[in-house]
Design a protein around this motif. Sequence first.
Motif, PDB file in Angstrom:
ATOM      1  N   ASP A 109       0.665  -1.605  -0.011  1.00 63.70           N
ATOM      2  CA  ASP A 109      -0.020  -0.001  -0.092  1.00 63.70           C
ATOM      3  C   ASP A 109       1.212   1.572   0.244  1.00 63.70           C
ATOM      4  OD1 ASP A 109      -1.897   2.446   0.716  1.00 63.70           O
ATOM      5  OD2 ASP A 109      -3.223   1.071   1.156  1.00 63.70           O
ATOM      6  N   SER A 110       0.582   2.320  -1.065  1.00 65.90           N
ATOM      7  CA  SER A 110       1.493   3.251  -1.278  1.00 65.90           C
ATOM      8  C   SER A 110       1.210   3.964  -0.275  1.00 65.90           C
ATOM      9  CB  SER A 110       1.396   3.737  -2.565  1.00 65.90           C
ATOM     10  OG  SER A 110       1.709   2.358  -3.402  1.00 65.90           O
ATOM     11  N   VAL A 111       0.149   4.412  -0.104  1.00 64.59           N
ATOM     12  CA  VAL A 111      -0.112   4.918   1.023  1.00 64.59           C
ATOM     13  C   VAL A 111       0.311   4.960   2.544  1.00 64.59           C
ATOM     14  CG1 VAL A 111      -1.988   6.822   1.184  1.00 64.59           C
ATOM     15  CG2 VAL A 111      -1.713   6.261  -0.579  1.00 64.59           C
ATOM     16  N   VAL A 112      -0.210   4.135   2.828  1.00 69.36           N
ATOM     17  CA  VAL A 112       0.895   3.650   3.678  1.00 69.36           C
ATOM     18  C   VAL A 112       1.890   3.104   4.363  1.00 69.36           C
ATOM     19  CG1 VAL A 112       0.604   1.557   5.688  1.00 69.36           C
ATOM     20  CG2 VAL A 112      -1.727   1.852   4.339  1.00 69.36           C
ATOM     21  N   ALA A 113       3.025   3.433   3.196  1.00 70.18           N
ATOM     22  CA  ALA A 113       3.750   3.244   2.923  1.00 70.18           C
ATOM     23  C   ALA A 113       4.462   3.879   3.940  1.00 70.18           C
ATOM     24  CB  ALA A 113       4.677   2.701   2.150  1.00 70.18           C
ATOM     25  N   GLN A 114       3.880   5.332   3.777  1.00 70.31           N
ATOM     26  CA  GLN A 114       4.447   6.406   4.015  1.00 70.31           C
ATOM     27  C   GLN A 114       5.416   6.298   5.440  1.00 70.31           C
ATOM     28  OE1 GLN A 114       1.590  10.566   1.284  1.00 70.31           O
ATOM     29  NE2 GLN A 114       1.312   8.613   2.448  1.00 70.31           N
ATOM     30  N   GLY A 115       4.186   6.926   6.030  1.00 67.03           N
ATOM     31  CA  GLY A 115       4.060   6.066   7.467  1.00 67.03           C
ATOM     32  C   GLY A 115       5.965   4.970   7.883  1.00 67.03           C
ATOM     33  N   TRP A 116       5.605   4.576   6.807  1.00 69.62           N
ATOM     34  CA  TRP A 116       7.223   3.510   7.525  1.00 69.62           C
ATOM     35  C   TRP A 116       8.361   3.808   6.414  1.00 69.62           C
ATOM     36  CZ3 TRP A 116       4.664  -0.823   3.346  1.00 69.62           C
ATOM     37  CH2 TRP A 116       3.905  -1.395   4.116  1.00 69.62           C
ATOM     38  N   VAL A 117       8.410   5.019   6.366  1.00 69.56           N
ATOM     39  CA  VAL A 117       9.625   5.616   6.431  1.00 69.56           C
ATOM     40  C   VAL A 117       9.811   6.397   6.789  1.00 69.56           C
ATOM     41  CG1 VAL A 117      10.405   7.374   3.714  1.00 69.56           C
ATOM     42  CG2 VAL A 117       9.034   5.564   3.232  1.00 69.56           C
ATOM     43  N   GLN A 118       8.972   7.371   7.248  1.00 63.62           N
ATOM     44  CA  GLN A 118       9.294   8.296   8.738  1.00 63.62           C
ATOM     45  C   GLN A 118       9.613   7.376   8.902  1.00 63.62           C
ATOM     46  OE1 GLN A 118       5.320   9.969   8.654  1.00 63.62           O
ATOM     47  NE2 GLN A 118       5.067  11.036   6.659  1.00 63.62           N
ATOM     48  N   ARG A 119       9.073   6.649   9.762  1.00 66.67           N
ATOM     49  CA  ARG A 119       9.527   5.485  11.293  1.00 66.67           C
ATOM     50  C   ARG A 119      11.091   5.403  10.854  1.00 66.67           C
ATOM     51  NH1 ARG A 119       4.592   2.868  11.344  1.00 66.67           N
ATOM     52  NH2 ARG A 119       6.048   0.659  10.165  1.00 66.67           N
ATOM     53  N   ALA A 120      11.148   5.446   9.473  1.00 69.86           N
ATOM     54  CA  ALA A 120      13.101   4.747   9.088  1.00 69.86           C
ATOM     55  C   ALA A 120      13.510   5.087   9.288  1.00 69.86           C
ATOM     56  CB  ALA A 120      13.155   3.178   8.180  1.00 69.86           C
ATOM     57  N   GLY A 121      13.188   6.944   9.019  1.00 68.30           N
ATOM     58  CA  GLY A 121      14.077   7.943   9.128  1.00 68.30           C
ATOM     59  C   GLY A 121      13.934   7.957  10.677  1.00 68.30           C
ATOM     60  N   ARG A 122      13.439   7.702  11.773  1.00 68.44           N
ATOM     61  CA  ARG A 122      13.556   9.027  12.277  1.00 68.44           C
ATOM     62  C   ARG A 122      14.711   7.596  13.336  1.00 68.44           C
ATOM     63  NH1 ARG A 122       8.047   9.434  12.719  1.00 68.44           N
ATOM     64  NH2 ARG A 122       7.221   7.571  13.860  1.00 68.44           N
ATOM     65  N   ALA A 123      14.340   6.515  13.137  1.00 62.87           N
ATOM     66  CA  ALA A 123      15.111   5.399  13.780  1.00 62.87           C
ATOM     67  C   ALA A 123      17.043   5.595  12.686  1.00 62.87           C
ATOM     68  CB  ALA A 123      15.029   4.394  13.500  1.00 62.87           C
ATOM     69  N   GLY A 124      17.080   6.375  11.769  1.00 62.68           N
ATOM     70  CA  GLY A 124      18.360   6.334  10.948  1.00 62.68           C
ATOM     71  C   GLY A 124      18.432   5.629  10.032  1.00 62.68           C
ATOM     72  N   VAL A 125      17.295   4.898   9.839  1.00 65.49           N
ATOM     73  CA  VAL A 125      17.737   3.595   8.806  1.00 65.49           C
ATOM     74  C   VAL A 125      17.553   3.499   7.284  1.00 65.49           C
ATOM     75  CG1 VAL A 125      17.067   1.008   8.138  1.00 65.49           C
ATOM     76  CG2 VAL A 125      17.329   1.737  10.767  1.00 65.49           C
ATOM     77  N   PRO A 126      18.262   3.760   6.699  1.00 71.29           N
ATOM     78  CA  PRO A 126      18.126   4.422   5.437  1.00 71.29           C
ATOM     79  C   PRO A 126      17.105   3.529   4.669  1.00 71.29           C
ATOM     80  CG  PRO A 126      20.983   3.984   5.208  1.00 71.29           C
ATOM     81  CD  PRO A 126      20.355   3.388   7.057  1.00 71.29           C
ATOM     82  N   ILE A 127      15.954   3.950   3.843  1.00 70.55           N
ATOM     83  CA  ILE A 127      14.841   2.888   3.159  1.00 70.55           C
ATOM     84  C   ILE A 127      14.689   3.700   1.645  1.00 70.55           C
ATOM     85  CG2 ILE A 127      13.148   3.920   4.315  1.00 70.55           C
ATOM     86  CD1 ILE A 127      11.499   2.280   4.531  1.00 70.55           C
ATOM     87  N   ALA A 128      14.665   2.462   0.743  1.00 67.89           N
ATOM     88  CA  ALA A 128      14.537   2.395  -0.899  1.00 67.89           C
ATOM     89  C   ALA A 128      13.147   1.846  -1.012  1.00 67.89           C
ATOM     90  CB  ALA A 128      16.220   2.512  -1.435  1.00 67.89           C
ATOM     91  N   ALA A 129      12.733   2.109  -1.746  1.00 70.11           N
ATOM     92  CA  ALA A 129      11.646   1.967  -2.186  1.00 70.11           C
ATOM     93  C   ALA A 129      11.806   0.504  -3.957  1.00 70.11           C
ATOM     94  CB  ALA A 129       9.991   2.213  -2.453  1.00 70.11           C
ATOM     95  N   VAL A 130      11.328   0.024  -3.909  1.00 70.32           N
ATOM     96  CA  VAL A 130      11.264  -1.301  -5.128  1.00 70.32           C
ATOM     97  C   VAL A 130      10.098  -1.459  -5.998  1.00 70.32           C
ATOM     98  CG1 VAL A 130      12.046  -2.995  -3.364  1.00 70.32           C
ATOM     99  CG2 VAL A 130      12.888  -3.181  -6.099  1.00 70.32           C
ATOM    100  N   ALA A 131       9.783  -1.080  -6.908  1.00 71.14           N
ATOM    101  CA  ALA A 131       9.051  -1.845  -7.832  1.00 71.14           C
ATOM    102  C   ALA A 131       7.951  -0.843  -7.773  1.00 71.14           C
ATOM    103  CB  ALA A 131       8.436  -3.110  -7.763  1.00 71.14           C
ATOM    104  N   ALA A 132       7.279  -0.152  -6.783  1.00 71.58           N
ATOM    105  CA  ALA A 132       5.941   0.917  -6.569  1.00 71.58           C
ATOM    106  C   ALA A 132       6.588   2.098  -5.620  1.00 71.58           C
ATOM    107  CB  ALA A 132       5.096   0.230  -5.745  1.00 71.58           C
ATOM    108  N   LEU A 133       5.820   3.182  -6.260  1.00 65.92           N
ATOM    109  CA  LEU A 133       6.624   4.250  -5.428  1.00 65.92           C
ATOM    110  C   LEU A 133       5.834   4.218  -3.911  1.00 65.92           C
ATOM    111  CD1 LEU A 133       3.489   6.109  -5.639  1.00 65.92           C
ATOM    112  CD2 LEU A 133       4.142   6.785  -7.474  1.00 65.92           C
ATOM    113  N   VAL A 134       6.199   5.504  -2.964  1.00 67.58           N
ATOM    114  CA  VAL A 134       5.453   5.498  -2.137  1.00 67.58           C
ATOM    115  C   VAL A 134       5.011   7.014  -2.201  1.00 67.58           C
ATOM    116  CG1 VAL A 134       6.260   6.467   0.227  1.00 67.58           C
ATOM    117  CG2 VAL A 134       7.256   4.447  -0.954  1.00 67.58           C
ATOM    118  N   GLY A 135       3.810   6.930  -1.828  1.00 68.36           N
ATOM    119  CA  GLY A 135       2.903   8.386  -2.031  1.00 68.36           C
ATOM    120  C   GLY A 135       1.569   8.029  -2.401  1.00 68.36           C
ATOM    121  N   ASP A 136       0.929   8.845  -2.407  1.00 67.66           N
ATOM    122  CA  ASP A 136      -0.482   8.629  -3.614  1.00 67.66           C
ATOM    123  C   ASP A 136       0.314   8.805  -4.869  1.00 67.66           C
ATOM    124  OD1 ASP A 136      -3.440   8.930  -4.248  1.00 67.66           O
ATOM    125  OD2 ASP A 136      -3.634  10.296  -3.214  1.00 67.66           O
TER     126      ASP A 136
END
Length: 331
Positions: A109-136
Amino acid sequence: MRWRPIPLAMTALVAIVASGSLIGVRTAARAANGSVAVGAAGGPRYGLSTVGLSYPFAAAIAKGFGDAAARAGATAVILDAKGDVQKQANDIDDLIAQRVAGIAVMPLDSVVAQGWVQRAGRAGVPIAAVAALVGDPRTRRVEDVYPGLVALASQDEVAAGRSAGQLAARLLPKDRPARIAIIEGAAGFPEVEQRARGFRQALDAAGAHYAIVAAQPGNWTSEGGEAACQNILAAQPGIDLFYNEADDMVVGCARAVRAAGSKARLIGVGGSKLAIASIKAGAVDGTVCFKPEALGALAFQALASPGGDRFRTYPIPAVTRATVQQCVGQW
């Protein structure tokens, strides 16, 4: 799928799989209840959260990611969400807790994934998306990579639809408006809308005279594609062309078309091994060539060597029987 809590211990490195085998990746992940490690023991650990290793395309992405990690002397921790958004959310949290060197996510779910990116960022863990975008996906262009992502490694799904539409424009009858049916993927996947949008854009740009008279989900599977095409042909036997948003579905749709004695043309998306064989045999007219193993490798490279382009992709041509040798199936 009904979700049940899965203990953190599940995400331990419970299996080592020889790089280079899609069957090995899927088998080990199933045996390990959704977790598998690929690559060099002792190296830095990178996580990949995939939508489900039962999908051949996702398994090929996992293979490309694991192969790239092995070449770099790293370990790929591959987690199987099994089509469950809540499980994928838990998997992301587990990878963050493990302090992996980076996370690649193939979001359900590209919209729900926005929260995952934010959580990884707060933890200082680099995160990339593959095969589907993040966002609406209705408002965000694929090359407009979501803030907080190291990169997005993906084919442009709208461009894939355009490639399919350009091919369709050459196949449609010219003496009357064509009747087109779209076999969609599964609800909630951004690719469903994006591939349909690009398809219509290309038909309109080519000046094609057409009407999309039916659209049904095939849920990305051969069986689903066959059932959807059977249903549509029963109600509207005069379909001129089926646009299947994935190759597994076009293979099933081809069975339905043959059984009904229909002369409908068939186009898929993905460049699967079965679709390529079907094109060579004359059962399918064409597809758009994807390279999922390349996507997995691009995602790993973005995490291991950040910098440069944040949107990473590759050419995705449409192929027919005359040009199918240009597409080597990776899934």
